[in-house]
Write an enzyme that holds these catalytic residues in place. Structure first.
Site, PDB file in Angstrom:
ATOM      1  N   GLY A  40       0.846  -1.198   0.000  1.00 59.60           N
ATOM      2  CA  GLY A  40       0.000   0.000   0.000  1.00 59.60           C
ATOM      3  C   GLY A  40       0.871   1.233   0.000  1.00 59.60           C
ATOM      4  O   GLY A  40       1.933   1.258   0.630  1.00 59.60           O
ATOM      5  N   LEU A  43      -1.479   7.302   2.397  1.00 58.97           N
ATOM      6  CA  LEU A  43      -0.851   8.111   3.436  1.00 58.97           C
ATOM      7  C   LEU A  43      -0.093   7.239   4.425  1.00 58.97           C
ATOM      8  O   LEU A  43       1.038   7.541   4.786  1.00 58.97           O
ATOM      9  CB  LEU A  43      -1.908   8.936   4.174  1.00 58.97           C
ATOM     10  CG  LEU A  43      -2.483  10.116   3.407  1.00 58.97           C
ATOM     11  CD1 LEU A  43      -3.364  10.953   4.320  1.00 58.97           C
ATOM     12  CD2 LEU A  43      -1.385  10.985   2.833  1.00 58.97           C
ATOM     13  N   GLY A  45       0.866   3.848   4.174  1.00 61.16           N
ATOM     14  CA  GLY A  45       1.900   3.016   3.566  1.00 61.16           C
ATOM     15  C   GLY A  45       3.021   3.843   2.963  1.00 61.16           C
ATOM     16  O   GLY A  45       4.204   3.530   3.144  1.00 61.16           O
ATOM     17  N   HIS A 266     -22.103   7.936   4.801  1.00 59.28           N
ATOM     18  CA  HIS A 266     -22.079   9.387   4.658  1.00 59.28           C
ATOM     19  C   HIS A 266     -23.427   9.844   4.091  1.00 59.28           C
ATOM     20  O   HIS A 266     -23.886   9.297   3.098  1.00 59.28           O
ATOM     21  CB  HIS A 266     -20.933   9.779   3.719  1.00 59.28           C
ATOM     22  CG  HIS A 266     -20.523  11.190   3.872  1.00 59.28           C
ATOM     23  ND1 HIS A 266     -21.280  12.222   3.390  1.00 59.28           N
ATOM     24  CD2 HIS A 266     -19.445  11.764   4.469  1.00 59.28           C
ATOM     25  CE1 HIS A 266     -20.674  13.370   3.675  1.00 59.28           C
ATOM     26  NE2 HIS A 266     -19.557  13.118   4.326  1.00 59.28           N
ATOM     27  N   SER A 284     -19.617  17.537   0.021  1.00 61.86           N
ATOM     28  CA  SER A 284     -19.316  18.007   1.373  1.00 61.86           C
ATOM     29  C   SER A 284     -20.604  18.174   2.186  1.00 61.86           C
ATOM     30  O   SER A 284     -21.604  18.687   1.723  1.00 61.86           O
ATOM     31  CB  SER A 284     -18.586  19.337   1.315  1.00 61.86           C
ATOM     32  OG  SER A 284     -18.538  19.879   2.603  1.00 61.86           O
ATOM     33  N   ARG A 330     -24.832  12.466  11.281  1.00 58.58           N
ATOM     34  CA  ARG A 330     -24.690  11.722  10.028  1.00 58.58           C
ATOM     35  C   ARG A 330     -25.559  10.475   9.964  1.00 58.58           C
ATOM     36  O   ARG A 330     -26.303  10.275   9.008  1.00 58.58           O
ATOM     37  CB  ARG A 330     -23.246  11.261   9.861  1.00 58.58           C
ATOM     38  CG  ARG A 330     -22.342  12.272   9.247  1.00 58.58           C
ATOM     39  CD  ARG A 330     -20.972  11.662   9.020  1.00 58.58           C
ATOM     40  NE  ARG A 330     -20.075  12.689   8.479  1.00 58.58           N
ATOM     41  CZ  ARG A 330     -18.841  12.458   8.079  1.00 58.58           C
ATOM     42  NH1 ARG A 330     -18.331  11.248   8.168  1.00 58.58           N
ATOM     43  NH2 ARG A 330     -18.098  13.425   7.593  1.00 58.58           N
ATOM     44  N   GLU A 425      -6.339   2.858   7.518  1.00 58.99           N
ATOM     45  CA  GLU A 425      -7.715   2.343   7.506  1.00 58.99           C
ATOM     46  C   GLU A 425      -7.741   0.819   7.595  1.00 58.99           C
ATOM     47  O   GLU A 425      -8.741   0.225   7.992  1.00 58.99           O
ATOM     48  CB  GLU A 425      -8.444   2.819   6.234  1.00 58.99           C
ATOM     49  CG  GLU A 425      -9.956   2.628   6.289  1.00 58.99           C
ATOM     50  CD  GLU A 425     -10.694   3.152   5.054  1.00 58.99           C
ATOM     51  OE1 GLU A 425     -10.087   3.892   4.256  1.00 58.99           O
ATOM     52  OE2 GLU A 425     -11.881   2.815   4.890  1.00 58.99           O
ATOM     53  N   ARG A 435     -16.116   7.278  12.831  1.00 62.31           N
ATOM     54  CA  ARG A 435     -14.938   8.130  12.690  1.00 62.31           C
ATOM     55  C   ARG A 435     -15.355   9.588  12.603  1.00 62.31           C
ATOM     56  O   ARG A 435     -16.265   9.951  11.887  1.00 62.31           O
ATOM     57  CB  ARG A 435     -14.141   7.746  11.437  1.00 62.31           C
ATOM     58  CG  ARG A 435     -12.886   8.567  11.232  1.00 62.31           C
ATOM     59  CD  ARG A 435     -12.117   8.120  10.012  1.00 62.31           C
ATOM     60  NE  ARG A 435     -12.890   8.264   8.781  1.00 62.31           N
ATOM     61  CZ  ARG A 435     -13.095   9.413   8.156  1.00 62.31           C
ATOM     62  NH1 ARG A 435     -12.596  10.536   8.649  1.00 62.31           N
ATOM     63  NH2 ARG A 435     -13.815   9.472   7.044  1.00 62.31           N
ATOM     64  N   LEU A 441      -7.115  11.124   7.636  1.00 69.02           N
ATOM     65  CA  LEU A 441      -5.809  11.548   7.143  1.00 69.02           C
ATOM     66  C   LEU A 441      -4.822  11.595   8.299  1.00 69.02           C
ATOM     67  O   LEU A 441      -3.667  11.180   8.185  1.00 69.02           O
ATOM     68  CB  LEU A 441      -5.932  12.926   6.492  1.00 69.02           C
ATOM     69  CG  LEU A 441      -6.910  13.020   5.318  1.00 69.02           C
ATOM     70  CD1 LEU A 441      -7.003  14.451   4.812  1.00 69.02           C
ATOM     71  CD2 LEU A 441      -6.474  12.103   4.187  1.00 69.02           C
TER      72      LEU A 441
END
Lengths: 637, 248, 225
Positions: A40, A43, A45, A266, A284, A330, A425, A435, A441
């Site tokens: 991977g 971010l 890996g 979401h 968004s 959410r 993740e 989360r 991130l």
């Protein structure tokens, strides 16, 4: 099996320092003798591979895309949290820690979450140093915004492309190490099997996606940072290639799979237009600040939304949750939308959508203000739907977005298989049952930049370098397993395409293990999923050969694992007889539809142990102990 | 709607390829271009034929994986749109659509519409980074960056590395891609210590990879899905002149 | 290897050579035009100007050599870059389409080569006397070489004028893309000035072409005799 989290004792503020001080180090001259595999290049890996390369280890990094720059971290829009308190608004490490714990509905490990909050500040420093163009104020200082209902402004961002900018920063550092020859990059290469030798993870088997060659790589440790498995639902906001294969095959080799049923939904995505739909695009959530959500009062009302008079509209969120209205949490607003559509009030093609109407806001503030606030989102909506949301209400629908579950890891991010580390993740560690926005991130970079360099060294210091060679029989055997699997997929020569199975699986999972789960539904899903799997292995049609670029074969391997995973997810959802975070069991909710947690019986991590094909997995429990926070009812009212 | 597709089919890098015609019937205008290809592929599979291979991943216009030349234009030529976000409503019933891979010596075809873009990675290896090891960074606010500079850096950094600039350039030039990275880092103080070796190294590698050079057609800017401006190419030219003339 | 040679070997370096030599040649084209336009001021003015140029002696040769080097560098660099660009796209698209590129931009190498051919002919025609040796023997009443007469004689031939006019249109085309490109190549790009940079090439191309073409037209129309 006893699961030891290995969280150090002592006050929460000093746990990580304590652990770091205890850890063993590898002599600088010896580092280049150790080989590390990183699967991977997102971010987590990418940061891990680059940092381990900087430290002097010899790293092999693998990704299935044509370049490490394309990992799905790139798609994160909103931002990254950090407890910098640059805005002087009362933020602190403790507050970020507490918000993350609460957001996860108290189903995550305190020690890990606190460390994440502690490391958040250093992440921003590191990213700025490598040239990430974060938004700035006129004075040249970094800008922040409040995100996902947080009461402080701690989110750093680069327009709506924060994930992209962070990933490109990581990619640049990875490139530097590739040029320095400390990292060897293997793009278009997919992990097929984990190789376990004498109980330790010592290598992997891969398939070169261009030539189809099956290869084995031996190393002193294996790091999996392969992202999330949301596409098990077929439709999700994830990339088409995101899959569970790497961690699922590690699970089959003995690694425990934790909280697989914790998948985040979401609420504001662009709805499905038909059977051809391949992916859902997230918009968004900030849109809900000014848009009003409604459906027609009468089921099957197919009028143009502009022709539906006020008295025929049901602003259901405002009606059911008057305190929060359109800003209801959410999961609450997602479930409400699904309920409306189940009642036949859904709008748009297929009836799976609700209106998000800006006409009142435009009347109140003027189109100019709305354009300024959301112009790029309206543009994106128009690009995809062909509709002008300044004139016609937007249509939105919830979609699967993120997997909080993943392989079980201890405080050092090592799984129960020694030498197998899992980051980002792909592990389960920091987000509990849900989360917080702008935290994914943060976790990926914390794991890759600031946790794994210490904890991996600690493990390697206890291992003789190069102790296991690829000539060991375990490698040959794992290679044969991979070959056999491919041969089997190609030899079915049935009638149905891989995608048709995937789509069918996704529908079942979405229906019975999506936003709302019930004993009855899950039991049913546990009957349907194995039947689909059975048909898959008898009737799937995989075109092409093994020794060439064959996207159908790649898909088939991944869908085969999704079919297994789906069953695991349902087992997990069925076993957790409470509602928490994103996991809402219909049997356990308040009258307002809020999740009802059961802290007395379910304050644990569910870690599933593979018992062989066709066998029911066994549940292992890691009890969650809370020394610092008090368990509170999650209430956004 | 019903369409006729002429799609480049090529078994692998060694064999010759050719355009093959396919009928695409009952295509919904709500499909994205890639979803239309999915449907065509599903039907090919049903007939026992091999589906068309094409690169794609995020399908939301950010990963840079998708890469089709549609009727002679990279990503179909609509403003700020990648192939994955191009929708079929922009085509008409009865249209004949030609789909080809990126064409460039530096991007050899791997199969059908899939090309090898690792040349881009090698250009970045040659200097597209700031050398800053994890752990030693000063406080993020220690170095103020004027807002305008940060915005300009971001304009350049928005590049998704898809290669449409190369595909659309009559010269097969990668100047826009390389310039985006050079300009991004040249606009930030963090990029300054290595600015000379960065631009010299990256341009050298760009030439080695066999990309063409810029004759200011500006097609790259017109097809760029992230609207990266050719002003960054001018910036790279300045950086290059500065480095060539002034640096030791 | 010298810094300059190394620079010229890179694609951007070669483009700088194109830009700088192109600008120098543009300067020559303007100077040459201004000199030629003296034909409208009468025989004495033009011949006097030509005489003064020849009187420069050694300096004239320096200028000639520099011009030749600049010209060769411009052409040589262009051909090298053109070859590299052709190699960069070995397989053409089945469907060729463009969004913004101009005809002048796409054909700049062609217009350049045709201008090169014309320049050779032009030198043989007027400067070296290879095609019409009698031109060099013409003298005006003051005993100076009669450049004015040479022009009138030369352009009285409709075919010669035709070639000249076509070449000057090509030159205009060439400049319209080349001059605007100059700014971008040397790094001059600024939102405030870009509209001006964009216009300067086409405007200069048209003005230069009209300026040069006015002479054969005037001769053919009998306005200059």
């Amino acid at each position: 099996m006893k699961l030891e989290s290995k969280v150090p004792s002592g006050p929460i503020e000093s746990k990580w320092d304590k652990r770091r001080n205890e850890m063993r180090l590898v002599n600088p001259a010896n580092k280049r003798r150790y080989r590390v595999i990183v699967v991977g290049s997102g971010l987590a890996g990418g940061a891990a591979a680059a940092t381990l390369g900087e430290m002097g280890y010899r790293v092999d990094c693998f990704c299935f895309q044509d370049s490490p720059r394309r990992a799905h971290s790139i798609a994160a829009q909103g931002g990254i949290n950090a407890a910098k308190n640059y805005q002087n608004d009362g933020d602190s490490v403790y507050r970020l820690f507490y918000d993350t714990m609460k957001g996860g509905d108290f189903r995550s490990r305190e020690g890990n979450v606190y460390r994440l909050a502690q490391l958040s500040a250093a992440i921003i420093d590191q990213c700025v140093a490598m040239g990430v163009p974060f938004a700035r104020e006129y004075g040249g200082q970094l800008a922040n915004r409040s995100f996902g209902g947080a009461q402080v402004s701690r989110t750093f961002y680069a327009r709506g492309q924060t994930g992209q900018q962070l990933l490109l920063g990581v990619y640049a550092e990875l490139c530097r190490q590739i040029a320095a020859k400390t990292v060897t990059m293997h793009p278009r290469t997919e992990m097929q099997e984990l190789v376990v030798v004498d109980g330790h993870a010592k290598g992997i088997v891969t398939r070169d996606l261009v030539t189809g060659a099956i290869e084995t790589f031996a190393a002193d440790a294996v790091v999996l940072a392969t992202g999330g498995y949301a596409p098990v639902f077929y439709l999700s906001t994830n990339a088409m290639g995101n899959n569970v294969t790497a961690i699922y095959r590690a699970y089959r080799k003995g690694a425990l799979f934790a909280n697989p049923c914790f998948t985040q939904i979401h609420p504001t995505c662009i709805p499905v237009t038909g059977e051809h739909q391949s992916k859902l695009t997230l918009m968004s959530e900030s849109l809900r600040n000014d848009g009003r959500i409604w459906v027609p009062k009468r089921a099957g009302d197919k009028r143009d939304p502009r022709q539906v008079p006020e008295e025929d509209r049901d602003y259901y969120l405002e009606r059911i949750y008057p305190a929060y209205g359109n800003l209801a949490a959410r999961d609450v607003s997602s479930r409400a939308a699904k309920r409306m559509c189940d009642e036949g009030k859904g709008v748009g093609p297929g009836g799976l959508g609700v209106y998000l109407d800006f006409s009142d806001a435009i009347k109140r503030l003027g189109e100019g203000v709305i354009r300024e606030r959301y112009g790029n989102l309206f543009d994106m909506y128009e690009r995809i739907t062909g509709e002008d949301a300044y004139q016609v209400p937007m249509r939105i629908y919830p979609a699967v977005h993120y997997a909080m579950g993943g392989l079980w890891v201890d405080y050092d991010l090592m799984s129960n298989v020694p030498g197998l580390f899992v980051l980002g993740e792909a592990n389960f560690s920091d987000h509990g049952a849900n989360r917080l926005g702008a935290s994914a991130l943060m976790q990926g970079l914390a794991d890759g930049y600031f946790v794994i360099p210490y904890t991996l060294s600690n493990y390697l210091a206890g291992q003789k370098y190069g102790a296991v060679a690829a000539s060991r029989p375990e490698f040959r055997q794992a290679g044969e397993e991979a070959q056999e699997r491919i041969r089997k997929l190609l030899s079915v020569k049935g009638k149905r395409s891989v995608t048709s199975f995937h789509r069918e699986l996704g529908k079942v999972l979405w229906e019975h293990c999506g936003m709302e789960r019930s004993r009855g539904g899950l039991t049913k899903a546990l009957e349907i999923v194995p039947a689909i799997r059975e048909e898959f292995w008898e009737n799937v049609k995989v075109t092409g050969g093994a020794k060439e670029l064959n996207p159908e074969l790649e898909k088939a391997g991944r869908v085969a694992d999704f079919l297994d995973l789906a069953e695991l997810i349902c087992h997990d959802a069925l076993a957790r007889e409470e509602s928490c975070g994103c996991h809402l069991r219909a049997e356990y909710q308040t009258e307002e539809g809020e999740a009802k947690r059961n802290d007395k019986d379910y304050c644990f991590v569910s870690a599933w142990e593979h018992k062989g094909p066709g066998q029911k997995p066994v549940l292992q429990k890691e009890p969650l102990e809370f020394e610092t926070v008090h368990l509170a009812e999650r209430s956004y009212k | 709607m019903n369409l006729t597709l002429r799609i480049w089919r090529q078994r692998n890098a060694q064999e010759r390829g050719s355009l093959v015609s396919y009928e695409a019937k009952d295509i919904s205008p709500d499909m994205s271009f890639l979803e239309m290809l999915d449907v065509v592929n599903e039907r090919l599979i049903a007939k026992g034929e091999e589906p068309v291979a094409f690169d794609h991943d995020c399908r939301e216009g950010i990963c840079g994986m998708c890469s089709l030349v549609i009727n002679g234009l990279a990503h179909g030529g609509r403003r700020a749109t990648t192939t994955c976000q191009l929708h079929m409503r922009h085509f008409k019933d009865g249209d004949v659509i030609t789909v080809e891979p990126w064409r460039s010596r530096a991007f050899p075809v791997v199969r059908d519409l899939v090309v090898d873009r690792t040349a881009f990675d090698r250009v970045i290896h040659a200097g597209g980074f700031v050398s800053s090891n994890a752990g030693g960074a000063p406080d993020a606010n220690a170095l103020p960056v004027p807002r305008d500079d940060a915005e300009k850096a971001m304009d350049a950094a928005a590049c998704i590395g898809c290669g449409a600039c190369v595909a659309s350039c009559p010269n097969g030039s990668a100047m826009l891609f390389v310039a985006a990275k050079v300009s991004h880092l040249a606009h930030l103080p963090q990029g300054h210590p290595e600015r000379a070796q960065r631009v010299l190294g990256m341009v050298h590698q760009m030439d080695l990879e066999g990309f063409g050079n810029c004759t200011n057609h500006t097609e790259c800017e017109a097809v760029c899905p992230k609207e990266v401006s050719i002003s960054h190419i001018a910036k790279m030219n300045r950086e290059f002149i500065r480095a060539s003339v002034l640096e030791a | 290897m010298s810094r300059f040679a190394r620079l010229c070997q890179t694609s951007i370096g070669a483009k700088q050579v194109m830009a700088v030599t192109g600008l120098l040649l543009f300067g020559f084209v303007i100077g040459h035009l201004l000199g030629n336009l003296l034909v409208f001021a009468g025989r004495d003015s033009l011949n006097g100007y030509a005489h003064k140029l020849r009187d420069l002696g050694a300096l004239l040769w320096v200028v000639r050599v520099v011009l030749l080097v600049v010209f060769l560098a411009h052409v040589g660099s262009a051909l090298r870059l053109w070859r590299l660009n052709r190699a960069a796209r070995p397989e053409p698209y089945a469907v060729e389409a463009h969004l913004v590129t101009t005809y002048a931009g796409r054909t700049i190498v062609m217009s350049g080569l045709l201008i090169l051919a014309y320049v050779v002919y032009h030198l043989m025609h007027f400067t070296l006397g290879a095609t019409n040796p009698e031109y060099l023997k013409l003298m005006d009443p003051k005993g100076l070489p009669d450049v004015y007469r040479m022009m009138v004689l030369g352009f009285s031939n409709a075919a010669v004028s035709g070639v000249y006019i076509v070449a000057m249109i090509l030159l205009g085309f060439h400049l319209s893309h080349g001059l605007t490109s100059f700014f971008q190549t040397v790094g001059l790009n600024h939102p405030a000035y870009n509209p001006c940079f964009k216009r300067v090439g086409p405007v200069a191309g048209v003005v230069i072409a009209i300026g040069y073409i006015s002479i054969p037209l005037a001769v053919l129309a009998g306005l200059v005799k």
